[in-house]
Scaffold this motif. Structure first.
Motif, PDB file in Angstrom:
ATOM      1  N   ARG A  21       1.077  -1.216  -0.414  1.00 11.56           N
ATOM      2  CA  ARG A  21       0.032  -0.673   0.117  1.00 11.56           C
ATOM      3  C   ARG A  21       0.926   1.316  -0.174  1.00 11.56           C
ATOM      4  NH1 ARG A  21      -4.170   0.403   4.930  1.00 11.56           N
ATOM      5  NH2 ARG A  21      -4.892   1.888   3.718  1.00 11.56           N
ATOM      6  N   ASP A  69       2.837   4.373  -1.285  1.00 12.36           N
ATOM      7  CA  ASP A  69       4.083   4.096  -2.838  1.00 12.36           C
ATOM      8  C   ASP A  69       4.635   5.032  -2.550  1.00 12.36           C
ATOM      9  OD1 ASP A  69       3.413   5.325  -5.315  1.00 12.36           O
ATOM     10  OD2 ASP A  69       2.265   6.677  -5.576  1.00 12.36           O
ATOM     11  N   SER A 120       7.290   5.708  -4.703  1.00  8.35           N
ATOM     12  CA  SER A 120       7.272   6.152  -5.704  1.00  8.35           C
ATOM     13  C   SER A 120       6.917   7.350  -6.282  1.00  8.35           C
ATOM     14  CB  SER A 120       7.322   5.136  -7.182  1.00  8.35           C
ATOM     15  OG  SER A 120       8.027   4.049  -7.555  1.00  8.35           O
ATOM     16  N   GLY A 121       5.091   7.575  -5.623  1.00  9.81           N
ATOM     17  CA  GLY A 121       4.738   8.682  -6.016  1.00  9.81           C
ATOM     18  C   GLY A 121       5.169  10.139  -4.906  1.00  9.81           C
TER      19      GLY A 121
END
Length: 208
Positions: A179, A181, A183-184
């Motif tokens: 869950r 992220d 990379s974001g």
């Protein structure tokens, strides 16, 4: 004749200590791909199957798992370092080049996951790899960052070392949490860096 033999021997030694030969590169590419999906403790037979070779071939090139993991690590560092100038030349803008390179760096950090365990407490070896990592990738990140900031007309709020350090911290635990992220969040970090905000931010009359 002896001089010719000496030159050939020196050339062979230089090739050995430099970049891996093409056959080794194929093994390292396969191992890196397996490490991403299965971790550094993946069975050697899985790596051999990915590379299309026998298990004996893996052991002939890399007698121990720690040797294989370190070789993959160095191979990935070189690939990441080589990608910087190429992306800067190929992408339409320096910002796109920086963001693409950062995405590659995040992927590399996934491969790096578990390295410390694979080295089995070899602190000297771990320190040497860290020095190698910093020496190769900080200048590449610095070149991309400088180009992107210059294009954006922003002053550098932080140096390349701290950018990479921040990215590394954001990626901690990403491999074990589907869950999360990372990379974001890393791309949001890059957006903040490129905004050129000053180091000190005033909040309620206080500078932080």
């Amino acid at each position: 004749m002896s001089e010719v033999h000496s030159d050939e021997s020196h050339s062979a030694q230089t090739q050995h200590v430099g970049r891996p030969r093409r056959s080794q590169q194929a093994l390292l590419d396969a191992a890196a791909a397996v490490f991403v999906t299965s971790g550094v403790e993946a069975p050697v037979r899985e790596i051999a199957a990915k590379a299309g070779v026998g298990v004996g071939t893996i052991y002939r090139h890399f007698p121990t798992r720690s040797e294989l993991v370190v070789a993959v690590y160095r191979h990935q560092v070189e690939a990441c370092a080589d990608a910087g100038p190429r992306l800067l030349a190929e992408r339409p803008t320096p910002e796109e080049a920086l963001r693409a390179w950062v995405a590659l760096f995040v992927e590399f950090l996934v491969t790096k996951h578990g390295l410390a365990g694979a080295l089995q407490g070899d602190s000297a070896g771990s320190d040497a790899l860290h020095t190698y990592f910093v020496g190769r990738l900080v200048p590449v990140c610095g070149e991309l960052l400088e180009a992107a900031l210059q294009a954006a007309g922003s002053a550098p709020p932080v140096d390349a070392y701290n950018v990479l350090k921040g990215i590394g911290n954001l990626c901690v635990g990403a491999a074990s949490d589907a869950r999360y992220d990372a990379s974001g969040l890393v791309q949001l970090l890059i957006s903040g860096v490129l905004s050129g905000q000053p180091r000190g931010i005033t909040i309620g009359g206080c500078s932080t």
